[in-house]
Design a protein around this motif. Structure first.
Motif, mmCIF file in Angstrom:
data_model
loop_
_atom_site.group_PDB
_atom_site.id
_atom_site.type_symbol
_atom_site.label_atom_id
_atom_site.label_comp_id
_atom_site.label_asym_id
_atom_site.label_seq_id
_atom_site.Cartn_x
_atom_site.Cartn_y
_atom_site.Cartn_z
ATOM 1 N N ILE A 176 -121.750 7.336 -39.640
ATOM 2 C CA ILE A 176 -122.113 6.044 -39.052
ATOM 3 C C ILE A 176 -122.975 6.313 -37.821
ATOM 4 N N GLY A 203 -125.162 4.438 -34.465
ATOM 5 C CA GLY A 203 -125.558 3.259 -33.700
ATOM 6 C C GLY A 203 -127.047 3.424 -33.420
ATOM 7 N N GLY A 204 -127.353 3.960 -32.226
ATOM 8 C CA GLY A 204 -128.760 4.187 -31.868
ATOM 9 C C GLY A 204 -129.228 5.609 -32.141
ATOM 10 N N GLY A 205 -128.343 6.480 -32.590
ATOM 11 C CA GLY A 205 -128.720 7.878 -32.859
ATOM 12 C C GLY A 205 -129.144 8.617 -31.600
ATOM 13 N N SER A 206 -128.584 8.201 -30.439
ATOM 14 C CA SER A 206 -129.035 8.801 -29.174
ATOM 15 C C SER A 206 -128.122 9.914 -28.670
ATOM 16 N N ASN A 207 -127.130 10.265 -29.498
ATOM 17 C CA ASN A 207 -126.250 11.364 -29.068
ATOM 18 C C ASN A 207 -126.002 12.331 -30.218
ATOM 19 N N PRO A 249 -129.148 4.340 -23.640
ATOM 20 C CA PRO A 249 -129.472 3.939 -25.007
ATOM 21 C C PRO A 249 -128.217 3.862 -25.890
ATOM 22 N N CYS A 258 -125.519 1.975 -28.904
ATOM 23 C CA CYS A 258 -124.807 0.725 -29.192
ATOM 24 C C CYS A 258 -123.463 0.659 -28.459
ATOM 25 N N SER A 316 -120.452 2.879 -30.073
ATOM 26 C CA SER A 316 -120.545 4.322 -29.819
ATOM 27 C C SER A 316 -120.383 4.632 -28.331
ATOM 28 N N ILE A 370 -117.044 5.948 -27.563
ATOM 29 C CA ILE A 370 -116.631 7.242 -28.121
ATOM 30 C C ILE A 370 -116.673 8.335 -27.058
ATOM 31 N N GLN A 371 -117.741 8.340 -26.236
ATOM 32 C CA GLN A 371 -117.752 9.349 -25.170
ATOM 33 C C GLN A 371 -117.567 8.689 -23.795
ATOM 34 N N ILE A 410 -119.130 6.252 -22.035
ATOM 35 C CA ILE A 410 -120.393 6.430 -21.290
ATOM 36 C C ILE A 410 -120.184 6.238 -19.788
ATOM 37 N N GLY A 411 -120.946 6.994 -19.033
ATOM 38 C CA GLY A 411 -120.811 6.910 -17.591
ATOM 39 C C GLY A 411 -122.129 7.202 -16.915
ATOM 40 N N ARG A 436 -116.643 11.775 -20.742
ATOM 41 C CA ARG A 436 -117.339 12.057 -22.015
ATOM 42 C C ARG A 436 -116.384 12.399 -23.153
ATOM 43 N N ILE A 487 -115.578 1.912 -35.395
ATOM 44 C CA ILE A 487 -115.323 0.975 -34.299
ATOM 45 C C ILE A 487 -116.048 -0.324 -34.631
ATOM 46 N N ARG A 500 -133.737 6.027 -13.241
ATOM 47 C CA ARG A 500 -133.549 6.630 -14.566
ATOM 48 C C ARG A 500 -134.902 6.891 -15.226
HETATM 49 P P1 FAD Z 1 -124.992 7.626 -32.011
HETATM 50 O O1 FAD Z 1 -125.814 8.771 -31.543
HETATM 51 O O2 FAD Z 1 -125.560 6.759 -33.074
HETATM 52 O O3 FAD Z 1 -123.561 8.155 -32.496
HETATM 53 C C1 FAD Z 1 -122.835 9.055 -31.694
HETATM 54 C C2 FAD Z 1 -121.549 9.456 -32.447
HETATM 55 O O4 FAD Z 1 -120.706 8.312 -32.632
HETATM 56 C C3 FAD Z 1 -121.817 9.985 -33.857
HETATM 57 O O5 FAD Z 1 -120.874 10.996 -34.101
HETATM 58 C C4 FAD Z 1 -121.558 8.776 -34.756
HETATM 59 O O6 FAD Z 1 -121.167 9.128 -36.068
HETATM 60 C C5 FAD Z 1 -120.445 8.065 -34.037
HETATM 61 N N1 FAD Z 1 -120.477 6.595 -34.194
HETATM 62 C C6 FAD Z 1 -121.511 5.776 -33.883
HETATM 63 N N2 FAD Z 1 -121.162 4.489 -34.042
HETATM 64 C C7 FAD Z 1 -119.869 4.491 -34.475
HETATM 65 C C8 FAD Z 1 -118.929 3.466 -34.791
HETATM 66 N N3 FAD Z 1 -119.233 2.160 -34.706
HETATM 67 N N4 FAD Z 1 -117.683 3.831 -35.191
HETATM 68 C C9 FAD Z 1 -117.346 5.138 -35.268
HETATM 69 N N5 FAD Z 1 -118.185 6.159 -34.969
HETATM 70 C C10 FAD Z 1 -119.428 5.831 -34.587
HETATM 71 N N6 FAD Z 1 -124.717 8.874 -22.044
HETATM 72 C C11 FAD Z 1 -123.977 8.600 -20.947
HETATM 73 O O7 FAD Z 1 -122.737 8.596 -20.995
HETATM 74 N N7 FAD Z 1 -124.582 8.348 -19.741
HETATM 75 C C12 FAD Z 1 -125.912 8.321 -19.604
HETATM 76 O O8 FAD Z 1 -126.410 8.093 -18.506
HETATM 77 C C13 FAD Z 1 -126.720 8.582 -20.752
HETATM 78 N N8 FAD Z 1 -128.061 8.575 -20.664
HETATM 79 C C14 FAD Z 1 -128.828 8.828 -21.768
HETATM 80 C C15 FAD Z 1 -130.213 8.782 -21.656
HETATM 81 C C16 FAD Z 1 -131.027 9.025 -22.755
HETATM 82 C C17 FAD Z 1 -132.520 8.959 -22.632
HETATM 83 C C18 FAD Z 1 -130.428 9.318 -24.008
HETATM 84 C C19 FAD Z 1 -131.285 9.553 -25.218
HETATM 85 C C20 FAD Z 1 -129.030 9.378 -24.134
HETATM 86 C C21 FAD Z 1 -128.222 9.131 -23.017
HETATM 87 N N9 FAD Z 1 -126.826 9.160 -23.090
HETATM 88 C C22 FAD Z 1 -126.064 8.865 -21.989
HETATM 89 C C23 FAD Z 1 -126.149 9.524 -24.358
HETATM 90 C C24 FAD Z 1 -126.035 8.339 -25.379
HETATM 91 O O9 FAD Z 1 -126.936 7.329 -25.092
HETATM 92 C C25 FAD Z 1 -124.641 7.739 -25.393
HETATM 93 O O10 FAD Z 1 -123.699 8.696 -25.799
HETATM 94 C C26 FAD Z 1 -124.529 6.539 -26.346
HETATM 95 O O11 FAD Z 1 -123.316 5.869 -26.146
HETATM 96 C C27 FAD Z 1 -124.663 6.937 -27.810
HETATM 97 O O12 FAD Z 1 -124.770 5.733 -28.563
HETATM 98 P P2 FAD Z 1 -125.451 5.686 -29.987
HETATM 99 O O13 FAD Z 1 -125.215 4.320 -30.539
HETATM 100 O O14 FAD Z 1 -126.845 6.109 -29.917
HETATM 101 O O15 FAD Z 1 -124.557 6.741 -30.754
#
Ligand code: FAD
Ligand code: EPU
Length: 347
Positions: free
Chosen positions: A48, A50-54, A114, A116, A119, A122-123, A125-126, A162, A176, A217
């Motif tokens: 699954i 969200g934004g693929g940002s981690n 970035p 959703c 997600s 899950i870590q 975010i902070g 995290r 989630i 940022r």
């Molecule tokens: P994804 O990359 O899509 O997914 C991450 C993980 O969660 C994967 O394992 C996926 O399978 C799982 N997953 C996704 N959605 C679900 C769901 N609904 N149910 C169960 N599992 C799921 N993080 C911070 O904490 N602080 C920051 O300041 C920060 N700054 C950033 C800046 C940039 C430019 C970038 C690119 C990233 C940054 N991040 C930061 C990291 C990232 O944005 C966060 O971890 C974000 O919450 C990931 O969300 P995502 O939707 O992109 O997750």
């Protein structure tokens, strides 16, 4: 090897050009359950997003990539607080903007992250002295094998730096669905982070903090649309009091914060001491403005990025005896890979 035609390039912020057998966007829970069940019986792996940002895709993915777009925000008001029920496919930054526009203040320090809402938990975010834990009240999750929806309290999620229960016990087979948040109506600015110290506690507004955080940022962190990246590649290391004091005797300039007798050292600083800023491998590079960020400078492969990550891991480990832990999730051809299989020191 089967190469599938569905490109994941636009679904991961590193911009890695790999493919999946199938990519399916979902907007409602029943469809999600139906899809998981269908492919479960076909024994195809799924992930699954969200934004693929981690995430860092290490190979072509041999299964189904489900893009979560479950949307909706419900707001209830009580005397002292706002209660929000937010679906997991809402974009985090859009949601933060939405709350501020509605006069609901508190999330401004978490602007411009970035990904959703689901997600984000899950870590935990902070950024800038605030984490999602400060607001999370509950989370609704669905068990993908029986469609059962369960509500977990914030406490049950075990939200830490995290980290959360969604990185271990609830890592597989659960999605989630939605997040419940409580935000106090008595807004208090949080300017404890050193970059915000100069703001005036008595006069600063939530809009000013929001705008200022977006500004810093944008200065420090590369826009993934220009240079693909996933934010910090590694977590800042948490170090015991004893080891921290010992390290500070040898390296008195390490930036750190200390809480509950645990040091959190700056990983970026440790990387800088290994002279790695600007280090290049193929199309990937350690960002010249921030050493904790690996960028896709030009057509990088996941091998290039991983090569740099391993270089950082070994250099910092050998110099300081600190073995960094990746923040980014590593995705192999049939699912997530445990980082300890790649970063071979036991941490
Ligand atoms: P994804 O990359 O899509 O997914 C991450 C993980 O969660 C994967 O394992 C996926 O399978 C799982 N997953 C996704 N959605 C679900 C769901 N609904 N149910 C169960 N599992 C799921 N993080 C911070 O904490 N602080 C920051 O300041 C920060 N700054 C950033 C800046 C940039 C430019 C970038 C690119 C990233 C940054 N991040 C930061 C990291 C990232 O944005 C966060 O971890 C974000 O919450 C990931 O969300 P995502 O939707 O992109 O997750
Ligand atoms: N620093 C260096 N070299 C650099 C960059 C920074 O030595 O190239 C030192 C400076 O002394 C600076 C200190 O590191 O004062 C801290 O830097 P920064 O404020 O950028 O924070 P960070 O600890 O590197 C963490 C999060 C970020 C979050 C910021 C702001 C982690 C792993 N990273 O970075 O989150 O945005 O704080 O709160 O905790 C992410 O998780 O993806 C992420 C970007």
């Amino acid at each position: 090897m089967n190469i599938y035609k569905n490109s994941l390039k636009n679904f991961n912020t590193f911009g890695i050009d790999v493919t999946a057998f199938k990519i399916i966007k979902i907007t409602n829970i029943n469809k999600l359950y139906y899809i998981c069940k269908k492919y479960y019986y076909k024994s195809l792996p799924y992930i699954i997003l969200g934004g693929g940002s981690n995430v860092l895709f290490l190979n072509h993915f041999k299964g189904i990539v489900i893009i979560n777009r479950l949307k909706g925000i419900n707001i209830n008001e009580s005397k002292n607080c706002w209660n929000l029920h937010v679906y997991s496919g809402e974009y985090w930054h859009q949601f933060v903007k939405y709350t501020i526009k509605k006069g609901i203040f508190g999330l401004e320090n978490l602007a411009l992250i970035p990904g959703c809402v689901g997600s984000a938990l899950i870590q935990n975010i902070g950024a800038y002295g605030v984490s999602l834990k400060n607001f999370c009240k509950y989370v609704d999750i669905m068990n993908l094998s029986n469609k059962k929806i369960t509500r977990l309290s914030s406490k049950e999620c075990n939200l830490q730096y995290r980290n959360s229960i969604f990185k271990n016990f609830y890592m597989h087979n659960y999605i989630i669905i939605a997040l419940g948040m409580t935000i106090s109506k008595k807004w208090k600015p949080n300017i404890s982070y050193k970059d915000l110290n100069h703001l005036n506690l008595n006069t600063v507004t939530p809009h000013e903090i929001f705008n200022y955080i977006c500004k810093i940022r944008k200065k420090k962190i590369p826009n993934p649309k220009i240079y693909g990246n996933a934010g910090s590649f590694f977590k800042n290391p948490l170090v015991s009091l004893k080891l921290g004091v010992k390290l500070l005797k040898t390296f008195p300039n390490i930036p750190y914060v200390i809480k509950n007798n645990i040091f959190k050292f700056s990983a970026a600083w440790l990387i800088d001491q290994c002279d790695l800023k600007g280090y290049i491998k193929g199309g990937a590079m350690i960002y010249f403005k921030h050493s904790l960020i690996i960028i896709n400078k030009y057509k990088a492969t996941s091998k290039d990025i991983l090569y740099i990550a391993i270089k950082i891991y070994n250099s910092v480990g050998n110099k300081f005896g600190i073995w960094l832990e990746p923040e980014v999730r590593l995705i192999g051809s049939i699912g997530e890979i445990n980082p300890s299989n790649i970063f071979t020191h036991n941490y």
